[in-house]
Motif scaffolding. Sequence first.
Motif, PDB file in Angstrom:
ATOM      1  N   ALA A   1      -2.228 -41.894  92.857  1.00 11.85           N
ATOM      2  CA  ALA A   1      -0.873 -41.357  93.014  1.00 11.85           C
ATOM      3  C   ALA A   1       0.153 -42.439  93.340  1.00 11.85           C
ATOM      4  CB  ALA A   1      -0.870 -40.290  94.109  1.00 11.85           C
ATOM      5  N   ALA A   2      -0.295 -43.505  94.017  1.00 11.02           N
ATOM      6  CA  ALA A   2       0.643 -44.585  94.358  1.00 11.02           C
ATOM      7  C   ALA A   2       1.190 -45.265  93.108  1.00 11.02           C
ATOM      8  CB  ALA A   2      -0.053 -45.611  95.253  1.00 11.02           C
ATOM      9  N   GLY A   3       0.487 -45.110  91.991  1.00  9.21           N
ATOM     10  CA  GLY A   3       0.924 -45.764  90.751  1.00  9.21           C
ATOM     11  C   GLY A   3       2.045 -45.040  90.027  1.00  9.21           C
ATOM     12  N   ILE A   4       2.418 -43.861  90.499  1.00 10.21           N
ATOM     13  CA  ILE A   4       3.355 -43.031  89.733  1.00 10.21           C
ATOM     14  C   ILE A   4       4.840 -43.405  89.901  1.00 10.21           C
ATOM     15  CG2 ILE A   4       4.204 -40.677  89.361  1.00 10.21           C
ATOM     16  CD1 ILE A   4       1.504 -39.654  90.475  1.00 10.21           C
ATOM     17  N   PRO A   5       5.368 -43.492  91.121  1.00  9.03           N
ATOM     18  CA  PRO A   5       6.816 -43.283  91.309  1.00  9.03           C
ATOM     19  C   PRO A   5       7.765 -44.136  90.470  1.00  9.03           C
ATOM     20  CG  PRO A   5       5.693 -43.200  93.422  1.00  9.03           C
ATOM     21  CD  PRO A   5       4.684 -43.653  92.419  1.00  9.03           C
ATOM     22  N   LEU A   6       7.755 -45.448  90.630  1.00  8.42           N
ATOM     23  CA  LEU A   6       8.795 -46.248  89.957  1.00  8.42           C
ATOM     24  C   LEU A   6       8.655 -46.192  88.440  1.00  8.42           C
ATOM     25  CD1 LEU A   6      10.121 -49.700  91.094  1.00  8.42           C
ATOM     26  CD2 LEU A   6       9.865 -49.152  88.692  1.00  8.42           C
ATOM     27  N   ALA A   7       7.429 -46.423  87.952  1.00 10.30           N
ATOM     28  CA  ALA A   7       7.219 -46.514  86.502  1.00 10.30           C
ATOM     29  C   ALA A   7       7.495 -45.179  85.809  1.00 10.30           C
ATOM     30  CB  ALA A   7       5.794 -46.978  86.218  1.00 10.30           C
ATOM     31  N   ALA A   8       6.963 -44.093  86.366  1.00 11.09           N
ATOM     32  CA  ALA A   8       7.136 -42.794  85.706  1.00 11.09           C
ATOM     33  C   ALA A   8       8.590 -42.322  85.768  1.00 11.09           C
ATOM     34  CB  ALA A   8       6.216 -41.759  86.358  1.00 11.09           C
ATOM     35  N   GLN A   9       9.254 -42.553  86.901  1.00 10.76           N
ATOM     36  CA  GLN A   9      10.671 -42.144  86.991  1.00 10.76           C
ATOM     37  C   GLN A   9      11.533 -42.947  86.017  1.00 10.76           C
ATOM     38  OE1 GLN A   9      12.328 -40.842  91.044  1.00 10.76           O
ATOM     39  NE2 GLN A   9      10.699 -42.234  91.600  1.00 10.76           N
ATOM     40  N   THR A  10      11.180 -44.213  85.814  1.00 11.97           N
ATOM     41  CA  THR A  10      11.944 -45.028  84.863  1.00 11.97           C
ATOM     42  C   THR A  10      11.846 -44.426  83.463  1.00 11.97           C
ATOM     43  OG1 THR A  10      11.444 -46.996  86.158  1.00 11.97           O
ATOM     44  CG2 THR A  10      12.224 -47.357  83.917  1.00 11.97           C
ATOM     45  N   ALA A  11      10.639 -44.021  83.083  1.00  6.26           N
ATOM     46  CA  ALA A  11      10.464 -43.427  81.753  1.00  6.26           C
ATOM     47  C   ALA A  11      11.311 -42.159  81.621  1.00  6.26           C
ATOM     48  CB  ALA A  11       8.988 -43.117  81.519  1.00  6.26           C
ATOM     49  N   LEU A  12      11.173 -41.255  82.581  1.00  6.53           N
ATOM     50  CA  LEU A  12      11.874 -39.974  82.461  1.00  6.53           C
ATOM     51  C   LEU A  12      13.396 -40.138  82.540  1.00  6.53           C
ATOM     52  CD1 LEU A  12      11.688 -36.992  82.036  1.00  6.53           C
ATOM     53  CD2 LEU A  12      11.220 -36.681  84.459  1.00  6.53           C
ATOM     54  N   GLN A  13      13.863 -41.021  83.401  1.00  6.24           N
ATOM     55  CA  GLN A  13      15.318 -41.218  83.493  1.00  6.24           C
ATOM     56  C   GLN A  13      15.876 -41.849  82.216  1.00  6.24           C
ATOM     57  OE1 GLN A  13      16.288 -43.059  87.296  1.00  6.24           O
ATOM     58  NE2 GLN A  13      15.384 -41.352  88.398  1.00  6.24           N
ATOM     59  N   SER A  14      15.061 -42.635  81.536  1.00  5.13           N
ATOM     60  CA  SER A  14      15.500 -43.187  80.250  1.00  5.13           C
ATOM     61  C   SER A  14      15.650 -42.053  79.233  1.00  5.13           C
ATOM     62  CB  SER A  14      14.479 -44.214  79.730  1.00  5.13           C
ATOM     63  OG  SER A  14      14.353 -45.276  80.639  1.00  5.13           O
ATOM     64  N   PHE A  15      14.690 -41.131  79.224  1.00 13.69           N
ATOM     65  CA  PHE A  15      14.778 -40.012  78.269  1.00 13.69           C
ATOM     66  C   PHE A  15      16.005 -39.145  78.585  1.00 13.69           C
ATOM     67  CE2 PHE A  15       9.843 -40.169  78.396  1.00 13.69           C
ATOM     68  CZ  PHE A  15       9.869 -41.387  77.730  1.00 13.69           C
ATOM     69  N   ASP A  16      16.280 -38.961  79.860  1.00 15.42           N
ATOM     70  CA  ASP A  16      17.476 -38.193  80.245  1.00 15.42           C
ATOM     71  C   ASP A  16      18.740 -38.928  79.793  1.00 15.42           C
ATOM     72  OD1 ASP A  16      15.923 -36.251  81.354  1.00 15.42           O
ATOM     73  OD2 ASP A  16      16.234 -36.861  83.439  1.00 15.42           O
ATOM     74  N   ASP A  17      18.756 -40.259  80.004  1.00 16.47           N
ATOM     75  CA  ASP A  17      19.918 -41.057  79.602  1.00 16.47           C
ATOM     76  C   ASP A  17      20.169 -40.925  78.097  1.00 16.47           C
ATOM     77  OD1 ASP A  17      21.732 -43.585  80.457  1.00 16.47           O
ATOM     78  OD2 ASP A  17      20.866 -43.950  78.470  1.00 16.47           O
ATOM     79  N   ALA A  18      19.076 -40.843  77.338  1.00 18.03           N
ATOM     80  CA  ALA A  18      19.197 -40.742  75.870  1.00 18.03           C
ATOM     81  C   ALA A  18      19.506 -39.319  75.421  1.00 18.03           C
ATOM     82  CB  ALA A  18      17.894 -41.210  75.228  1.00 18.03           C
TER      83      ALA A  18
ATOM     84  N   SER B   1      16.976 -49.771  76.980  1.00 19.40           N
ATOM     85  CA  SER B   1      16.151 -50.890  77.440  1.00 19.40           C
ATOM     86  C   SER B   1      16.065 -50.878  78.953  1.00 19.40           C
ATOM     87  CB  SER B   1      16.722 -52.236  77.003  1.00 19.40           C
ATOM     88  OG  SER B   1      15.860 -53.260  77.490  1.00 19.40           O
ATOM     89  N   ILE B   2      14.874 -51.262  79.446  1.00 18.12           N
ATOM     90  CA  ILE B   2      14.713 -51.492  80.890  1.00 18.12           C
ATOM     91  C   ILE B   2      14.371 -52.957  81.133  1.00 18.12           C
ATOM     92  CG2 ILE B   2      14.021 -49.139  81.443  1.00 18.12           C
ATOM     93  CD1 ILE B   2      11.079 -50.245  81.481  1.00 18.12           C
ATOM     94  N   ALA B   3      14.313 -53.753  80.049  1.00 14.60           N
ATOM     95  CA  ALA B   3      13.809 -55.117  80.186  1.00 14.60           C
ATOM     96  C   ALA B   3      14.727 -56.187  79.597  1.00 14.60           C
ATOM     97  CB  ALA B   3      12.435 -55.219  79.523  1.00 14.60           C
ATOM     98  N   ALA B   4      15.806 -55.764  78.921  1.00 15.61           N
ATOM     99  CA  ALA B   4      16.757 -56.750  78.393  1.00 15.61           C
ATOM    100  C   ALA B   4      17.724 -57.155  79.521  1.00 15.61           C
ATOM    101  CB  ALA B   4      17.512 -56.147  77.218  1.00 15.61           C
ATOM    102  N   MET B   5      18.740 -57.927  79.197  1.00 10.82           N
ATOM    103  CA  MET B   5      19.720 -58.343  80.214  1.00 10.82           C
ATOM    104  C   MET B   5      20.585 -57.137  80.606  1.00 10.82           C
ATOM    105  SD  MET B   5      20.775 -60.788  82.008  1.00 10.82           S
ATOM    106  CE  MET B   5      19.948 -62.187  81.284  1.00 10.82           C
ATOM    107  N   PRO B   6      20.588 -56.771  81.896  1.00  9.16           N
ATOM    108  CA  PRO B   6      21.428 -55.624  82.280  1.00  9.16           C
ATOM    109  C   PRO B   6      22.912 -55.973  82.247  1.00  9.16           C
ATOM    110  CG  PRO B   6      20.085 -56.404  84.145  1.00  9.16           C
ATOM    111  CD  PRO B   6      19.851 -57.351  83.011  1.00  9.16           C
ATOM    112  N   ASP B   7      23.720 -54.998  81.914  1.00  6.27           N
ATOM    113  CA  ASP B   7      25.166 -55.166  81.968  1.00  6.27           C
ATOM    114  C   ASP B   7      25.588 -55.236  83.447  1.00  6.27           C
ATOM    115  OD1 ASP B   7      27.808 -54.609  80.248  1.00  6.27           O
ATOM    116  OD2 ASP B   7      27.954 -53.610  82.204  1.00  6.27           O
ATOM    117  N   PRO B   8      26.594 -56.065  83.804  1.00  4.85           N
ATOM    118  CA  PRO B   8      26.994 -56.172  85.222  1.00  4.85           C
ATOM    119  C   PRO B   8      27.447 -54.854  85.842  1.00  4.85           C
ATOM    120  CG  PRO B   8      28.501 -57.390  83.775  1.00  4.85           C
ATOM    121  CD  PRO B   8      27.338 -56.966  82.937  1.00  4.85           C
ATOM    122  N   ASP B   9      27.971 -53.926  85.021  1.00  8.44           N
ATOM    123  CA  ASP B   9      28.388 -52.631  85.582  1.00  8.44           C
ATOM    124  C   ASP B   9      27.185 -51.834  86.078  1.00  8.44           C
ATOM    125  OD1 ASP B   9      30.942 -53.310  84.935  1.00  8.44           O
ATOM    126  OD2 ASP B   9      30.958 -52.196  83.039  1.00  8.44           O
TER     127      ASP B   9
END
Length: 343
Positions: free
Chosen positions: A126-143, A242-250
């Motif tokens: 269960a410790a493996g879930i939070p950051l990685a899984a939330q990143t995936a789902l929040q990306s899908f929401d963003d899209a 993207s979660i791995a390219a250069m982030p925009d400063p905003d």
Amino acid sequence: MRALTIDSFAKIPEGLNLRDDWPEPSKAELKPTELFVKVAASSINPVDWKIAEGMLKPITTIPLPKVISFDLSGTVEAVGSAVTRFKKGDAIIVRLPTTDGSCQEYVAVEEKYVSKMPSNLSFEEAAGIPLAAQTALQSFDDAGLDPNADNSGKKAFVPAGLGGVGLFATQILKNVYGFQVATTVSTNKVEKMKELVPGIEVVDYKTTDYTTKLSDVDYVLDTTGDLANEAKIVRKGAVVNSIAAMPDPDVISKRLGPPPFYIRPVLRCLSWWQSRPLRSAGATYSYVWMEPDHKCLDKISKWIEDGKVKVVVDSVHPWKDAKEAFVRSKQSITGKVIIKVEN
Ligand SMILES: NC(=O)c1ccc[n+]([C@@H]2O[C@H](COP(=O)([O-])OP(=O)(O)OC[C@H]3O[C@@H](n4cnc5c(N)ncnc54)[C@H](OP(=O)(O)O)[C@@H]3O)[C@@H](O)[C@H]2O)c1
């Protein structure tokens, strides 16, 4: 209490300090909205060693010493007076906000970040879930992806399908959203990938150029920063996160506060330049920076309990080997690297 702290910015594991003298948070001074949690296990994400190696120094100030990592599973020992969803004894998971660290025996954390641990998992899984899984789902929401839409004719691409984010993203896209999914892994991981997500298209990126195999992709979750090649496989009108390219400063400003003024134009320029091929290909592009949120984590936990999503564990390390776990996390891992914090 015991903690693993970053004492100086240095190549992993040099700046890390495994110690017994870190101050315990005060149960007596718990805020009404906080939980007091005994940490069972913690998982490693690339951002942890990036911080430890000083890679975020140009964009933000991180005071040291600091407890490393953000993901944990554990047991609630006490709740503040305004806490409504948890009681003493509950097993929980959380990605802590950036102000605290998870590699320590006890944490005090705001209820709004915390989710119940899926009942079918061990603390280590269960410790493996939070950051990685939330990143995936929040990306899908963003899209703007919709799990209730008919996505059966739609193609998604997520490189590194057995990396932390990739393993959750590929399973959620295939098993919950109903996309056709393609991914890339290195040679010895091809079979494991097909086993984890039956029906997925797997390209061995060590032997094959994925741009010769994939085309007309509707959605990309970029986990490797390979935007120029991803531009070759998307259809016009595709959405790329993207979660791995250069982030925009905003985006950085929203999560970490504004970066120094002299860095901002450089970041803006690099981010624009990296994503230019995608715009030329007619895709909509945005960088996503995960924000901890229990509602997102609750959904993922439910899919895990329903058997739609599995956690893949690369290795579990006892507390005494916590520093070595960080060395392992930078190698060719399959899934999540876990540290047992509790004996
Ligand atoms: N923006 C955000 O909020 C956010 C959140 C989470 C993660 N991230 C970032 O996203 C990236 C991925 O994170 P993660 O947690 O998934 O990393 P991870 O668990 O460390 O996964 C790395 C895996 O990716 C594979 N890989 C490396 N290069 C590859 C390539 N070119 N093609 C295919 N596979 C490749 C490697 O496997 P092989 O050795 O077998 O190739 C490695 O095991 C990191 O840069 C991380 O910092 C950002």
